[in-house]
Design a protein around this motif. Structure first.
Motif: not given
Length: 87
Positions: A18-19, A22, A25, A68, A71-72
């Motif tokens: 997922e990281v 992300h 992008q 990003i 966030y994680y």
């Protein structure tokens, strides 16, 4: 291009993926997963050792990458980050 290796011990494979998705992008960012080479199987260890990020040396990209990863980090644990030599 900047190159950096990041890891978060204990982070599950699905979250690493997922990281990576992300981060991809962000314009110009390349992400490579580095597989863990276990000496013996441990269900609680991730199959991913780390991610290698390659990105343009531009402030905007770096800010988005940091946001990003932040966030994680808030949801899991802090990243261990190491800038890699490009040569």
């Amino acid at each position: 291009m900047q190159q950096e290796r990041i890891c978060c011990p204990g982070l599950p494979l699905a979250v690493y993926r997922e990281v990576a998705a992300h981060l991809r992008q962000v314009s110009g960012v390349e992400v490579e997963s580095i597989a863990r080479v276990p000496t013996e199987f441990d269900y609680h260890q991730s199959q991913v050792d780390s991610l290698v990020l390659r990105y343009p040396d531009a402030e905007g990209q770096r800010d988005r990458i940091d946001a990003i990863l932040g966030y994680y980090a808030q949801r899991h644990s802090p990243w261990q980050r190491r800038i890699m030599d490009n040569g």
